[in-house]
Design a protein around this motif. Structure first.
Motif, PDB file in Angstrom:
ATOM      1  N   PHE A 188      -7.098   9.893  -3.736  1.00 28.99           N
ATOM      2  CA  PHE A 188      -5.772  10.081  -3.140  1.00 28.99           C
ATOM      3  C   PHE A 188      -4.828  10.704  -4.148  1.00 28.99           C
ATOM      4  CE2 PHE A 188      -1.462   8.709  -2.159  1.00 28.99           C
ATOM      5  CZ  PHE A 188      -1.351   8.947  -0.797  1.00 28.99           C
ATOM      6  N   SER A 189      -4.842  10.217  -5.389  1.00 22.53           N
ATOM      7  CA  SER A 189      -3.928  10.707  -6.402  1.00 22.53           C
ATOM      8  C   SER A 189      -4.205  12.162  -6.778  1.00 22.53           C
ATOM      9  CB  SER A 189      -3.988   9.822  -7.663  1.00 22.53           C
ATOM     10  OG  SER A 189      -5.283   9.879  -8.241  1.00 22.53           O
ATOM     11  N   THR A 190      -5.455  12.561  -6.718  1.00 22.97           N
ATOM     12  CA  THR A 190      -5.799  13.956  -7.079  1.00 22.97           C
ATOM     13  C   THR A 190      -5.489  14.917  -5.955  1.00 22.97           C
ATOM     14  OG1 THR A 190      -8.088  13.643  -6.356  1.00 22.97           O
ATOM     15  CG2 THR A 190      -7.595  13.227  -8.683  1.00 22.97           C
ATOM     16  N   VAL A 246      -1.118   1.247 -11.573  1.00 30.14           N
ATOM     17  CA  VAL A 246      -0.510   0.995 -10.261  1.00 30.14           C
ATOM     18  C   VAL A 246      -1.015  -0.315  -9.681  1.00 30.14           C
ATOM     19  CG1 VAL A 246      -0.373   1.798  -7.864  1.00 30.14           C
ATOM     20  CG2 VAL A 246      -0.063   3.420  -9.740  1.00 30.14           C
ATOM     21  N   GLY A 247      -2.331  -0.534  -9.751  1.00 26.18           N
ATOM     22  CA  GLY A 247      -2.907  -1.765  -9.224  1.00 26.18           C
ATOM     23  C   GLY A 247      -2.347  -3.000  -9.902  1.00 26.18           C
ATOM     24  N   TYR A 248      -2.292  -2.981 -11.219  1.00 24.41           N
ATOM     25  CA  TYR A 248      -1.773  -4.145 -11.949  1.00 24.41           C
ATOM     26  C   TYR A 248      -0.291  -4.346 -11.685  1.00 24.41           C
ATOM     27  CZ  TYR A 248      -6.186  -4.278 -14.528  1.00 24.41           C
ATOM     28  OH  TYR A 248      -7.515  -4.368 -14.869  1.00 24.41           O
ATOM     29  N   GLU A 249       0.457  -3.224 -11.568  1.00 29.49           N
ATOM     30  CA  GLU A 249       1.893  -3.331 -11.298  1.00 29.49           C
ATOM     31  C   GLU A 249       2.165  -4.004  -9.960  1.00 29.49           C
ATOM     32  OE1 GLU A 249       5.668  -0.275 -10.697  1.00 29.49           O
ATOM     33  OE2 GLU A 249       4.122   0.216 -12.165  1.00 29.49           O
ATOM     34  N   LEU A 250       1.264  -3.797  -9.015  1.00 31.80           N
ATOM     35  CA  LEU A 250       1.438  -4.383  -7.682  1.00 31.80           C
ATOM     36  C   LEU A 250       0.708  -5.709  -7.521  1.00 31.80           C
ATOM     37  CD1 LEU A 250       1.281  -1.127  -5.539  1.00 31.80           C
ATOM     38  CD2 LEU A 250       3.286  -2.512  -6.065  1.00 31.80           C
ATOM     39  N   GLY A 251       0.298  -6.285  -8.635  1.00 29.08           N
ATOM     40  CA  GLY A 251      -0.222  -7.649  -8.608  1.00 29.08           C
ATOM     41  C   GLY A 251      -1.704  -7.801  -8.362  1.00 29.08           C
ATOM     42  N   PHE A 252      -2.469  -6.718  -8.417  1.00 31.30           N
ATOM     43  CA  PHE A 252      -3.918  -6.805  -8.204  1.00 31.30           C
ATOM     44  C   PHE A 252      -4.613  -7.061  -9.543  1.00 31.30           C
ATOM     45  CE2 PHE A 252      -2.554  -4.341  -4.531  1.00 31.30           C
ATOM     46  CZ  PHE A 252      -3.309  -4.898  -3.507  1.00 31.30           C
ATOM     47  N   SER A 253      -5.259  -8.196  -9.657  1.00 33.90           N
ATOM     48  CA  SER A 253      -6.040  -8.486 -10.864  1.00 33.90           C
ATOM     49  C   SER A 253      -7.440  -7.904 -10.736  1.00 33.90           C
ATOM     50  CB  SER A 253      -6.116  -9.999 -11.094  1.00 33.90           C
ATOM     51  OG  SER A 253      -6.664 -10.644  -9.957  1.00 33.90           O
ATOM     52  N   ASN A 254      -7.869  -7.676  -9.499  1.00 41.03           N
ATOM     53  CA  ASN A 254      -9.189  -7.106  -9.225  1.00 41.03           C
ATOM     54  C   ASN A 254      -8.989  -5.680  -8.688  1.00 41.03           C
ATOM     55  OD1 ASN A 254     -11.640  -6.314  -8.011  1.00 41.03           O
ATOM     56  ND2 ASN A 254     -12.232  -8.452  -7.677  1.00 41.03           N
ATOM     57  N   LEU A 255      -9.289  -4.686  -9.518  1.00 43.92           N
ATOM     58  CA  LEU A 255      -9.043  -3.302  -9.125  1.00 43.92           C
ATOM     59  C   LEU A 255      -9.989  -2.827  -8.026  1.00 43.92           C
ATOM     60  CD1 LEU A 255      -8.251  -1.589 -12.539  1.00 43.92           C
ATOM     61  CD2 LEU A 255      -6.663  -2.350 -10.773  1.00 43.92           C
ATOM     62  N   SER A 256     -11.153  -3.452  -7.938  1.00 46.17           N
ATOM     63  CA  SER A 256     -12.072  -3.097  -6.853  1.00 46.17           C
ATOM     64  C   SER A 256     -11.465  -3.507  -5.514  1.00 46.17           C
ATOM     65  CB  SER A 256     -13.424  -3.788  -7.057  1.00 46.17           C
ATOM     66  OG  SER A 256     -14.045  -3.300  -8.214  1.00 46.17           O
ATOM     67  N   HIS A 257     -10.838  -4.659  -5.501  1.00 47.98           N
ATOM     68  CA  HIS A 257     -10.177  -5.130  -4.282  1.00 47.98           C
ATOM     69  C   HIS A 257      -9.020  -4.187  -3.926  1.00 47.98           C
ATOM     70  CE1 HIS A 257      -8.453  -7.636  -1.219  1.00 47.98           C
ATOM     71  NE2 HIS A 257      -7.373  -7.888  -1.941  1.00 47.98           N
ATOM     72  N   MET A 308       0.825  -1.207   0.000  1.00 43.85           N
ATOM     73  CA  MET A 308       0.000   0.000   0.000  1.00 43.85           C
ATOM     74  C   MET A 308       0.863   1.263   0.000  1.00 43.85           C
ATOM     75  SD  MET A 308      -3.122  -0.870  -0.271  1.00 43.85           S
ATOM     76  CE  MET A 308      -2.405  -2.067  -1.433  1.00 43.85           C
ATOM     77  N   GLU A 309       1.973   1.229   0.712  1.00 40.55           N
ATOM     78  CA  GLU A 309       2.854   2.389   0.727  1.00 40.55           C
ATOM     79  C   GLU A 309       3.499   2.618  -0.635  1.00 40.55           C
ATOM     80  OE1 GLU A 309       5.562   1.962   3.952  1.00 40.55           O
ATOM     81  OE2 GLU A 309       3.981   2.090   5.465  1.00 40.55           O
ATOM     82  N   GLU A 310       3.826   1.525  -1.312  1.00 42.63           N
ATOM     83  CA  GLU A 310       4.369   1.672  -2.665  1.00 42.63           C
ATOM     84  C   GLU A 310       3.299   2.197  -3.613  1.00 42.63           C
ATOM     85  OE1 GLU A 310       7.279   1.320  -5.770  1.00 42.63           O
ATOM     86  OE2 GLU A 310       7.266   1.663  -3.613  1.00 42.63           O
ATOM     87  N   ALA A 311       2.061   1.738  -3.447  1.00 42.96           N
ATOM     88  CA  ALA A 311       0.956   2.248  -4.261  1.00 42.96           C
ATOM     89  C   ALA A 311       0.794   3.747  -4.043  1.00 42.96           C
ATOM     90  CB  ALA A 311      -0.337   1.517  -3.917  1.00 42.96           C
ATOM     91  N   ALA A 312       0.836   4.179  -2.783  1.00 44.82           N
ATOM     92  CA  ALA A 312       0.705   5.607  -2.470  1.00 44.82           C
ATOM     93  C   ALA A 312       1.839   6.399  -3.096  1.00 44.82           C
ATOM     94  CB  ALA A 312       0.682   5.802  -0.959  1.00 44.82           C
ATOM     95  N   PHE A 313       3.051   5.858  -3.031  1.00 48.18           N
ATOM     96  CA  PHE A 313       4.204   6.534  -3.618  1.00 48.18           C
ATOM     97  C   PHE A 313       4.031   6.697  -5.129  1.00 48.18           C
ATOM     98  CE2 PHE A 313       8.285   6.234  -5.805  1.00 48.18           C
ATOM     99  CZ  PHE A 313       8.980   7.287  -5.238  1.00 48.18           C
ATOM    100  N   LEU A 314       3.623   5.632  -5.793  1.00 43.23           N
ATOM    101  CA  LEU A 314       3.453   5.679  -7.255  1.00 43.23           C
ATOM    102  C   LEU A 314       2.331   6.625  -7.654  1.00 43.23           C
ATOM    103  CD1 LEU A 314       3.913   1.878  -8.077  1.00 43.23           C
ATOM    104  CD2 LEU A 314       5.563   3.725  -8.436  1.00 43.23           C
ATOM    105  N   LEU A 315       1.250   6.621  -6.885  1.00 42.77           N
ATOM    106  CA  LEU A 315       0.131   7.512  -7.199  1.00 42.77           C
ATOM    107  C   LEU A 315       0.528   8.972  -7.037  1.00 42.77           C
ATOM    108  CD1 LEU A 315      -2.768   5.505  -5.514  1.00 42.77           C
ATOM    109  CD2 LEU A 315      -2.494   5.907  -7.975  1.00 42.77           C
ATOM    110  N   LYS A 316       1.349   9.256  -6.034  1.00 41.15           N
ATOM    111  CA  LYS A 316       1.788  10.636  -5.806  1.00 41.15           C
ATOM    112  C   LYS A 316       2.662  11.153  -6.952  1.00 41.15           C
ATOM    113  CE  LYS A 316       1.692  10.697  -0.753  1.00 41.15           C
ATOM    114  NZ  LYS A 316       2.511  10.748   0.479  1.00 41.15           N
ATOM    115  N   GLN A 317       3.351  10.222  -7.641  1.00 40.45           N
ATOM    116  CA  GLN A 317       4.195  10.641  -8.757  1.00 40.45           C
ATOM    117  C   GLN A 317       3.374  11.147  -9.930  1.00 40.45           C
ATOM    118  OE1 GLN A 317       7.589  10.642  -8.024  1.00 40.45           O
ATOM    119  NE2 GLN A 317       6.572  10.050  -6.113  1.00 40.45           N
ATOM    120  N   GLY A 318       2.127  10.668 -10.023  1.00 40.45           N
ATOM    121  CA  GLY A 318       1.232  11.124 -11.074  1.00 40.45           C
ATOM    122  C   GLY A 318       1.576  10.632 -12.469  1.00 40.45           C
TER     123      GLY A 318
END
Length: 345
Positions: free
Chosen positions: A341-343, A314-325, A297-307
């Motif tokens: 969060f990203s906005t 980001v979700g797929y890069e971190l291995g999530f096949s289900n984006l809702s999850h 989750m911290e890596e997801a937050a970091f990547l989202l902040k980069q814009g």
């Protein structure tokens, strides 16, 4: 932030030249005096300024009595610095608390194996250890090094904390003859306090009094974190165990798109699954899987902040096949879904 350093294990080239300082961590050892002698630098009023030929900055020591002192490191060197702390061989006669707050990656190991290097997402962490564990830390050249070391005896810490019903972690740290290693994350409050300590004008008549209060505040913050951990039976740890745990931590974080498999990690660590689970949670304050998810989750937050990536990327890069999850899990950690969060970042 997950307890420890930051996210990914990396391999980085080391400099061709490095400076090594080796010592044994005994209660009477004076790091400042011995290190200054090692590099041929004078010490005035417990302050050593780095010689110009080595770099810039300083090391300062403040002693608040025979059982409680602090050493402040703030410098930039022209070559790597390797600090090797050898076991005292005396058991837990001294508790050492390291506050690392660095912008560049550090290397740390608990024997003479090649150092485990950490990435520079945010190399800030706190390490609490008994003085009978050996360790090796490599600080990179040409980057400012900022860390604070508090050394305190178990009896003095016990009196300072004055906890009526300590959990198993505090009991272990303040107890007699225990070998231990605990990592904790560094909060924003702790980072700010460290900056304030480094900026104190030591020429002020009340500066020592102020510093003693602030160092105790540092100890309050870390031991408040440790006191909130789940109380469980303590399992003794040695330098080899500590080295394996850092290796396992890096295995977990080396690819956040793949969930850790305990059986495989136990084989890598040459431990039983039960021992690995116990020691990992004891050292890092979280189960293997929860540690992985927190870092994810911290890596997801970091990547989202980069814009630079969409929520889906980001979700797929971190291995999530289900984006809702992914969105539900992210919102559970940060109180906002990934898009919002990203906005707002």
């Amino acid at each position: 932030m997950v307890a420890g350093f930051s996210y990914f294990a990396t391999t980085q080239p080391t400099h061709l030249t490095s400076m090594t300082f080796s010592f044994s961590s005994t209660p009477g050892f004076d790091f400042l005096t011995q290190f200054a002698r090692h590099i041929g630098a004078p010490v005035h009023n417990d302050l050593m300024t780095m010689p110009a030929q080595l770099g810039q900055g300083y090391i300062r020591k403040l002693t608040f009595g025979p059982e409680f002192k602090i050493t402040i490191h703030h410098y930039l060197l022209q070559e790597d610095l390797i600090i090797k702390r050898n076991s005292s061989g005396l058991g837990n006669e001294l508790i050492t608390v390291f506050f690392y707050s660095n912008e560049q990656s550090l290397g740390i190991a608990f024997n003479d194996n090649p150092l485990v290097l950490f990435s520079n997402r945010d190399d800030s962490a706190i390490q609490v250890t008994s003085n009978d564990l050996s360790s090796v830390i490599r600080f990179p050249a040409n980057h400012y090094i900022n860390y604070v070391v508090v050394a305190i005896t178990p009896s003095y810490l016990t009196a300072l904390l004055a906890v009526k019903d300590p959990n198993s972690v505090l009991q272990t740290i303040t107890g007699s003859g225990n070998s231990f290693l605990f990592f904790e994350s560094m909060t924003a409050e702790t980072k700010l306090l460290l900056k304030n300590i480094a900026a104190v004008n030591m020429n002020d008549n009340l500066s020592r009094f102020y510093m003693q209060i602030k160092v105790q505040e540092l100890l309050y913050l870390i031991f408040h974190q440790l006191s909130s951990r789940e109380s469980a039976a303590y399992q003794s740890i040695n330098s080899a165990d500590a080295e394996r745990l850092l290796h396992i931590r890096n295995e977990i974080l080396s690819d956040l798109s793949v969930p850790p498999v305990l059986r495989e990690l136990a084989q890598i660590a040459a431990m039983s699954e039960t021992k690995l689970k116990q020691l990992f949670k004891q050292t890092f304050g979280s189960t293997v899987y929860n540690y992985y998810q927190q870092a994810r989750m911290e890596e997801a937050a970091f990547l989202l902040k980069q814009g630079k990536r969409s929520v889906a990327e980001v979700g797929y890069e971190l291995g999530f096949s289900n984006l809702s999850h992914f969105s539900r899990l992210f919102e559970k950690h940060y109180g906002l879904n990934p898009k919002r969060f990203s906005t707002q970042s």
